[in-house]
Scaffold this active site. Structure first.
Site, mmCIF file in Angstrom:
data_model
loop_
_atom_site.group_PDB
_atom_site.id
_atom_site.type_symbol
_atom_site.label_atom_id
_atom_site.label_comp_id
_atom_site.label_asym_id
_atom_site.label_seq_id
_atom_site.Cartn_x
_atom_site.Cartn_y
_atom_site.Cartn_z
ATOM 1 C CE LYS A 50 -4.221 -2.210 0.792
ATOM 2 N NZ LYS A 50 -5.261 -2.692 1.661
ATOM 3 N NE ARG A 58 -6.801 -9.067 -0.027
ATOM 4 C CZ ARG A 58 -6.399 -8.240 -0.979
ATOM 5 N NH1 ARG A 58 -5.466 -7.338 -0.725
ATOM 6 N NH2 ARG A 58 -6.911 -8.301 -2.186
HETATM 7 N N1 PMM Z 1 -7.110 -4.413 0.112
HETATM 8 C C1 PMM Z 1 -7.346 -4.476 -1.211
HETATM 9 C C2 PMM Z 1 -8.310 -5.354 -1.737
HETATM 10 N N2 PMM Z 1 -9.008 -6.182 -0.910
HETATM 11 N N3 PMM Z 1 -9.461 -6.982 1.254
HETATM 12 C C3 PMM Z 1 -9.246 -6.929 2.564
HETATM 13 N N4 PMM Z 1 -9.944 -7.735 3.397
HETATM 14 N N5 PMM Z 1 -8.333 -6.079 3.122
HETATM 15 C C4 PMM Z 1 -7.601 -5.221 2.367
HETATM 16 O O1 PMM Z 1 -6.802 -4.449 2.929
HETATM 17 C C5 PMM Z 1 -7.812 -5.231 0.947
HETATM 18 C C6 PMM Z 1 -8.770 -6.147 0.423
HETATM 19 C C7 PMM Z 1 -6.573 -3.577 -2.131
HETATM 20 O O2 PMM Z 1 -5.351 -4.136 -2.507
HETATM 21 P P1 PMM Z 1 -5.147 -4.939 -3.892
HETATM 22 O O3 PMM Z 1 -5.922 -4.154 -4.949
HETATM 23 O O4 PMM Z 1 -3.713 -4.949 -4.204
HETATM 24 O O5 PMM Z 1 -5.710 -6.300 -3.758
#
Ligand code: PMM
Length: 289
Positions: free
Chosen positions: A220, A266
């Site tokens: 992030k 994650r």
């Molecule tokens: N961040 C993203 C997408 N999905 N889900 C959860 N539970 N927590 C998060 O912090 C989260 C998520 C955005 O990141 P990405 O687009 O790289 O997947």
């Protein structure tokens, strides 16, 4: 039978959730795994590297990105979820749509990860209740369409805890049961860098709410502005380090999240976080001897 949240929790250690973004436009890896076969191969690779869960998503939450139609989202995620689940892997579906969640649960997903915490789709709370599936309630204040929009908090940790608790109460009042729910403070969602650091510093307040907590700091933007790096951006509005240069910082924040009691972290790149968590395990084992 589908595992419960309790089956997914590993006492004393954090699980690793590997991210499989089947999108053309995610902020950190958009387009790399857009082809379903490439996405499935990437999922297998992450399991080899140590991922316990695979989070498949077909919609980018990047501010200003166009939402795919329901059909587009299904076409992206369903073959990938099915292939990974058929191979015996624990798959989570990252979606704000109840219909997509439902189809993916049918296809073998074991968990629904909704960045809106059930707010974006009025049908989601009923699906959570009727499916009985584990459900991630992420902290969310709406889709930001303007990347320059500034979120406001007087006390980010307290407000995130209160707003998550309100979402949990709402889902329980609509038939969900507490043992289905996982909380996520939503790093980077309607939060600026200072908010994200405060949230990480105060994460124990979120884990002490009593439900398992998932933490997603991976790549992030706030991790792209670390001081003391050669060439680090010094101007507040200078470009941050590119997302793929943020995996060491991701491993560090994931380790801190694990220490604060997160049930899972994650991540896009499994290896660095797996090693960081292994360091914690080795130290704890030595302490116990
Ligand atoms: N961040 C993203 C997408 N999905 N889900 C959860 N539970 N927590 C998060 O912090 C989260 C998520 C955005 O990141 P990405 O687009 O790289 O997947």
């Amino acid at each position: 039978m589908r595992p419960t949240v309790a089956d997914l929790v590993l006492p004393g250690a954090a699980r690793i959730m590997g991210i499989v973004n089947v999108t053309p436009d995610s902020f950190s890896d958009g387009g790399r795994w857009f082809d379903p076969d490439a996405a499935v191969a990437h999922g297998f690779e992450m399991v080899e590297e140590g991922a316990d869960l695979l989070d498949v998503g077909g919609e980018s939450t990047r501010p200003g990105s166009r939402r795919p139609s329901e059909q587009e989202e299904l076409d992206r995620v369903l073959p990938v979820v099915r292939a990974l689940a058929d191979a015996g892997h624990a798959v989570s579906i990252d979606t704000m749509r109840a219909s997509v969640a439902d189809a993916c649960l049918e296809a073998g997903a074991v968990l629904v990860n909704d960045v809106s915490g059930g707010l974006a789709d009025p049908d989601m709370p009923a699906l959570v209740a009727s499916s009985g599936a584990p459900f991630v309630v992420m902290h969310w204040r709406g889709l930001l369409t303007d990347p320059d929009e500034r979120p406001h908090y007087d006390d980010v940790v307290g407000e995130v805890c209160r707003e998550l608790t309100a979402r949990v109460d709402d889902l329980l009042s609509r038939g969900a049961s507490a043992d289905q729910l996982v909380l996520d403070p939503g790093f980077g969602f309607a939060k600026d860098a200072a908010h994200n650091w405060e949230l990480l510093a105060g994460l124990e307040q979120v884990t002490s709410l009593g439900l398992p907590v998932l933490v997603g700091t991976s790549r992030k933007r706030f991790l792209g502005r670390l001081p003391h790096r050669p060439g680090a951006p010094v101007e507040p509005d200078a470009d941050p380090a590119p997302p793929t240069d943020r995996d060491v910082a991701t491993a560090a924040t994931s380790l801190l999240a694990a220490r604060a009691g997160a049930f899972a972290v994650r991540v896009h790149e499994v290896g660095p976080t797996r090693d960081a968590l292994a360091v914690q395990q080795m130290v704890e084992a030595a302490r116990a001897r």
